[in-house]
Design an enzyme around this catalytic site. Structure first.
Site, PDB file in Angstrom:
ATOM      1  NE  ARG A 255       3.879   2.687  10.996  1.00 54.06           N
ATOM      2  CZ  ARG A 255       4.823   3.267  10.232  1.00 54.06           C
ATOM      3  NH1 ARG A 255       5.869   3.849  10.798  1.00 54.06           N
ATOM      4  NH2 ARG A 255       4.700   3.290   8.925  1.00 54.06           N
TER       5      ARG A 255
ATOM      6  CG  HIS B  66      13.160  13.945   6.404  1.00 54.30           C
ATOM      7  ND1 HIS B  66      12.100  13.583   7.177  1.00 54.30           N
ATOM      8  CD2 HIS B  66      13.081  15.267   6.243  1.00 54.30           C
ATOM      9  CE1 HIS B  66      11.403  14.658   7.487  1.00 54.30           C
ATOM     10  NE2 HIS B  66      11.982  15.700   6.941  1.00 54.30           N
TER      11      HIS B  66
ATOM     12  CG  ASP C 296       7.154  19.108 -25.428  1.00 61.08           C
ATOM     13  OD1 ASP C 296       7.466  18.518 -24.385  1.00 61.08           O
ATOM     14  OD2 ASP C 296       6.268  18.708 -26.205  1.00 61.08           O
TER      15      ASP C 296
ATOM     16  CB  SER D  91       1.737  28.815  -3.982  1.00 59.51           C
ATOM     17  OG  SER D  91       2.263  28.315  -2.783  1.00 59.51           O
TER      18      SER D  91
ATOM     19  CG  HIS E 109      13.252  13.489  12.216  1.00 58.22           C
ATOM     20  ND1 HIS E 109      13.290  14.742  11.655  1.00 58.22           N
ATOM     21  CD2 HIS E 109      12.540  12.748  11.341  1.00 58.22           C
ATOM     22  CE1 HIS E 109      12.617  14.748  10.518  1.00 58.22           C
ATOM     23  NE2 HIS E 109      12.160  13.538  10.300  1.00 58.22           N
ATOM     24  CG  HIS E 110      12.286   9.356   9.713  1.00 51.50           C
ATOM     25  ND1 HIS E 110      10.946   9.387   9.388  1.00 51.50           N
ATOM     26  CD2 HIS E 110      12.832  10.439   9.105  1.00 51.50           C
ATOM     27  CE1 HIS E 110      10.701  10.426   8.611  1.00 51.50           C
ATOM     28  NE2 HIS E 110      11.830  11.089   8.426  1.00 51.50           N
TER      29      HIS E 110
ATOM     30  CG  HIS F  25      -1.460   1.370   1.598  1.00 49.33           C
ATOM     31  ND1 HIS F  25      -2.381   2.039   0.827  1.00 49.33           N
ATOM     32  CD2 HIS F  25      -1.183   2.186   2.642  1.00 49.33           C
ATOM     33  CE1 HIS F  25      -2.645   3.218   1.393  1.00 49.33           C
ATOM     34  NE2 HIS F  25      -1.935   3.336   2.483  1.00 49.33           N
TER      35      HIS F  25
ATOM     36  CD1 TRP G 274       6.892   3.100   4.438  1.00 47.73           C
ATOM     37  CD2 TRP G 274       7.978   3.912   2.663  1.00 47.73           C
ATOM     38  NE1 TRP G 274       7.353   4.358   4.760  1.00 47.73           N
ATOM     39  CE2 TRP G 274       8.017   4.886   3.684  1.00 47.73           C
ATOM     40  CE3 TRP G 274       8.592   4.205   1.445  1.00 47.73           C
ATOM     41  CZ2 TRP G 274       8.647   6.120   3.539  1.00 47.73           C
ATOM     42  CZ3 TRP G 274       9.228   5.439   1.310  1.00 47.73           C
ATOM     43  CH2 TRP G 274       9.244   6.380   2.342  1.00 47.73           C
TER      44      TRP G 274
ATOM     45  CB  THR H 177       6.742  24.289   7.509  1.00 47.79           C
ATOM     46  OG1 THR H 177       7.882  23.501   7.188  1.00 47.79           O
ATOM     47  CG2 THR H 177       5.503  23.617   6.967  1.00 47.79           C
TER      48      THR H 177
ATOM     49  CD  GLU I  51      10.123   9.774  -2.066  1.00 51.18           C
ATOM     50  OE1 GLU I  51      11.102  10.116  -2.765  1.00 51.18           O
ATOM     51  OE2 GLU I  51       9.010   9.500  -2.541  1.00 51.18           O
TER      52      GLU I  51
ATOM     53  CE  LYS J  69       5.702  26.766   0.677  1.00 52.49           C
ATOM     54  NZ  LYS J  69       6.462  27.719  -0.134  1.00 52.49           N
TER      55      LYS J  69
ATOM     56  CE1 TYR K 237       9.399  18.223   4.799  1.00 49.52           C
ATOM     57  CE2 TYR K 237      11.766  17.977   4.859  1.00 49.52           C
ATOM     58  CZ  TYR K 237      10.566  18.180   5.509  1.00 49.52           C
ATOM     59  OH  TYR K 237      10.550  18.330   6.859  1.00 49.52           O
TER      60      TYR K 237
ATOM     61  CB  SER L 236      11.007   6.358 -13.746  1.00 51.65           C
ATOM     62  OG  SER L 236       9.960   7.281 -13.818  1.00 51.65           O
ATOM     63  CB  SER L 237      12.508   9.399  -9.720  1.00 54.21           C
ATOM     64  OG  SER L 237      11.328   8.787  -9.317  1.00 54.21           O
TER      65      SER L 237
END
Lengths: 291, 525
Positions: free
Chosen positions: B450, B253, B106, B268, B302-303, B77, B142, B328, B255, B331, B257, B169-170
């Protein structure tokens, strides 16, 4: 998409990307099957490899024809240059991951593993190490007995390989200046020398690997030292191989009369890639061999 | 030699039709559409997996699926939503909008653009095929932590290779975006005149190129540990399983963002249009995005607060993490200030815009709680974390994309979407979303872990509520698919401007824009 003179070239629909996807997919699926001992694996992988090579040849061939056909203006050339530089940056980050692993293990986790007596009492740590359950390191370049491994000292083959690669960076630059001055013969000679130096490097590297496996007890499975040593130098060797192939293709294109003093992006891209490969080697020489 | 042939080719354009048009296309609008359709299919697929999870958690005990399959569902998932839905969805927006917004004909490298997309369906197939193998799909979460992923079957190898393909790809897509922004801007489109969406994607693309290769390296180490005898993550050989976590989160991390910054760009764009005011603090918005991107590289651990780091590491990563709240907050403040005393209307895109600002902020604040080391020791790996990242990823990224879809769909299709159904979609989505995920905060604070298919009886009520919300949320998204389909098929004609005096080059084009736009660059004053 018609391209009026002077405007940005937009290519027509192309089948090369989908061919590339099929190739990449088959290659990786085949590899997954092969390492899990499914019989079809190597066949699927071979098919994928052939398709991928076919795609690379066809796609780059198309681009080379378009370039020689004068379809690209400076604006397109700038896109190519920028994208090559960003691609090299992505490669730098790929190596950074492996260097990071090396630093983490050497500076932090091996000393921690040695400090705590909970998991592996009596393990002394240090570098090189194959871990508490692995072979014991002895002096570099020394024949080993059962349960020992030796590392490759920096001042033999690695030093000469450093000299070879750094010289090849110089020779490719001489070739570049020859191209800009339109001295085709000089260009061909120095570019050929560059490719030859790359091949010599790879030859020495292969000899070093055979020596490590046969005489020094140093293999991919020699704990974390063997893992970082072979993965870093192995990926670097793979990149030297790619770089040498790129420069060899460029050499054939030069012989076929491609490129002009002010239109030779492919040459520059190949040369940049070659300098990148050299720079990584300097990092390897310092952090993997010398220190 | 080939000169004549190429020149000849150039004059009669042969364009395949039918399926081959989409397979071989080099047009940014076609490719953007492909990305968005792919993302929506993956969104439904990943959503179906989430519903398997919520069905199992509807009541305590084990009744719907076996625990191993449950673990595969939580893992896949997440992988599908992150790499199949949100990232490709955002790239779809980039493909459609960036050339229109900067006045480019283009993307800079159109064939490469096609390949970036057409790798994705193959990568997804590789990932899904892992379910057909003996051991099933990946089941380690994941994050693919070693040593769990060292132990899995062939499904893990297929996942590793799928990650490699997704990475290719990315990176190729990101290179294309950066080069397009640097090299394809119309005359006068200076960097500080670019729409914020372009800015956010420029910085996102930089993050992608910087961290996807690191992730590729990490899974390569997993692969060699599994099959080729290396000991990166095995202490017996001098390695360390925590090494995987460090490398993973150095990628992971930034990722997160990568998934949220383009969403900030969409918001915006929406909020100024429906507030009928220019964006408040444009320069500070750009600097805030850059600041967030910089900080994303230096906060990864921090993870991993509970993994056993030295105290100095815990404290450093805690304070560095707290710093993220500053850009943040800038914003959020600027979006609110844009709305302040604006002449606001609440069409569907604006509802999503305001909804994201409100709900994302909840996720941001729970993130602050998680970033405090001693507090994290309590919250770590509980449902509080699950609630937190769904508030930022669903009600941040996913809902921003929904809002963006309503905002630009009339431009893309030339038709207005059904406003009434759009509003229904917004309200059902945000209400069901909160029913599904708000109770998970309480579950987590009370200690429900979890990734476990069963739970203690005291957690029953909140889980029942959460599951009801999740099913409602899932079914509501079919309505979204219907609204988009209906809008493509027909509806009230959209004007060029679509909205009331919106800002940006895309609104100077007819709706829908012609197949090729800005072949002669516009001049931006």
């Amino acid at each position: 998409m018609s391209s009026t003179p002077g405007s940005y070239y937009l290519p027509n629909p192309s089948h090369w990307p989908i061919v590339g996807s099929i190739g990449l997919f088959s290659l990786l699926l085949g590899l997954a099957l092969a390492i899990n001992e499914v019989n079809a694996g190597p066949w699927v992988m071979t098919f994928g490899g052939v398709v991928t090579v076919y795609m690379l040849a066809g796609w780059f061939g198309t681009v080379a024809r378009e370039s020689e056909g004068g379809l690209y203006n400076d604006h397109v050339g700038m896109s190519f240059r920028m994208s090559m530089l960003w691609f090299i940056f992505s490669e730098v980050m790929f190596f950074a991951g492996f260097f990071g692993a090396l630093f983490y293990v050497r500076v932090l986790s091996v000393p921690w593993l040695a400090e705590t007596d909970l998991l592996w009492p009596g393990y002394a740590g240090g570098w090189p190490t194959a871990g508490p359950a692995g072979a014991v390191p002895i002096l570099p370049d020394t024949p080993v007995q059962e349960g020992q491994f030796s590392t490759i000292g920096p001042w033999g083959i690695p030093f000469w390989n450093t000299v070879i690669l750094l010289s090849s960076s110089v020779t490719v630059t001489i070739a570049h200046h020859a191209l800009k001055a339109d001295h085709r013969a000089k260009l061909i000679i120095w570019l050929a020398i560059t490719v030859a130096l790359g091949v010599i490097f790879l030859f020495f590297q292969a000899a070093e690997y055979i020596h490590a496996y046969k005489d020094l007890g140093l293999t991919l499975g020699t704990g974390v030292y063997g893992a970082t040593f072979f993965m870093l130098t192995g990926f670097h060797g793979a990149h030297v191989t790619i770089g040498a192939i790129i420069l060899a293709v460029i050499l054939f294109r030069v012989i076929a009369g491609h490129f002009s003093p002010d239109n030779h992006f492919a040459f520059e891209a190949g040369a940049w890639y070659w300098h990148f490969v050299d720079t990584v080697w300097v990092g390897l020489f310092i952090f993997v061999y010398v220190l | 030699m080939a000169t004549a042939e190429v020149a000849h080719h150039d004059h009669h354009d042969h364009h395949p039709t039918g399926l081959m048009r989409w397979v071989t296309t080099t047009n940014h609008k076609d490719i953007g559409t492909l990305y968005l359709i792919f993302a929506f299919i993956m969104f439904l697929l990943g959503g179906a997996m989430a519903l398997v999870i919520r069905a199992e958690l509807f009541q305590p005990g084990l009744q719907v699926v076996d625990p191993h399959f449950f673990n595969q569902m939580t893992t896949v998932h997440a992988l599908v939503m992150v790499f199949g839905a949100i990232m490709p969805g955002m790239v779809g927006f980039a493909n459609w909008q960036i050339p229109l917004m900067i006045g480019a004909p283009d993307m800079a490298l159109p064939r490469l653009n096609n390949w970036s997309f057409w790798i994705l369906p193959f990568a997804a197939t590789l990932l899904m095929s892992s379910f057909l193998t003996g051991g099933g799909g990946p089941a380690a979460g994941w994050t693919l932590y070693a040593p769990l992923t060292i132990q899995g079957g062939m499904g893990v190898d297929l996942t590793i290779f799928a990650v490699h393909m997704l990475g290719v790809s990315s990176v190729l897509g990101a290179i294309n975006i950066i080069v397009t922004v640097f090299n394809m801007r119309a005359p006068g489109m200076h960097f500080m005149k670019m729409p914020l969406f372009v800015w956010t994607w420029l910085i996102t693309a930089f993050l992608l190129i910087a961290v996807m290769p690191v992730f590729a390296g990490a899974v390569t180490m997993l692969l060699t540990d599994r099959h080729f005898g290396t000991a990166f993550f095995d202490p017996a050989g001098g390695g360390d399983p925590v090494l995987f976590q460090h490398i993973f989160w150095f990628f992971g991390h930034p990722e997160v963002y990568i998934m949220i910054l383009p969403a900030f760009g969409i918001i915006s764009a929406i909020i100024p249009t429906f507030s009928r005011k220019p964006l408040f603090g444009y320069t500070s918005m750009v600097l805030a995005v850059a600041g967030i991107a910089f900080l994303s590289f230096i906060v990864w651990a921090h993870h991993m607060f509970t993994v056993g780091m030295p105290l100095v590491g815990e404290i450093y990563f805690m304070y560095a993490t707290m710093l993220i709240a500053v850009p943040t907050g800038v914003k959020i403040f600027n979006w609110v200030a844009t709305m302040w005393r604006g002449s606001m209307t609440f069409e569907t895109p604006m509802l999503f815009g305001v909804g994201v600002v409100f709900l994302f902020t909840i996720g941001g604040l729970s993130g602050l709680m998680l970033g405090i080391t001693p507090a994290d020791f309590q919250y770590h790996d509980t449902y509080f974390v699950v609630a937190h990242f769904h508030y930022v990823l669903f009600s941040g990224s996913a809902m921003a994309m929904m809002g963006g879809t309503y905002y630009w769909l009339p431009k893309w299709t030339g038709h207005m979407y059904d406003e009434k159904l759009g509003k229904w979609h917004f309200w059902l989505t945000s209400i069901f979303f909160n029913i599904a995920f708000f109770p998970q905060h309480f579950l987590g604070l009370a200690g429900m872990p979890r990734r476990i298919p069963d739970y203690a009886l005291q957690f029953t009520e909140f889980n029942v509520i959460s599951s009801i919300g999740a099913f409602g949320l899932g079914i509501t998204q079919l309505l979204f698919g219907y609204i988009v389909y209906k809008c493509i098929k027909g509806g009230e004609k959209a004007t060029s401007e679509v909205w009331d005096n919106p800002e940006g080059l895309e609104w100077t084009l007819p709706s829908p824009p012609p197949y090729h736009t800005f072949e002669t660059p516009p001049v931006v004053k």
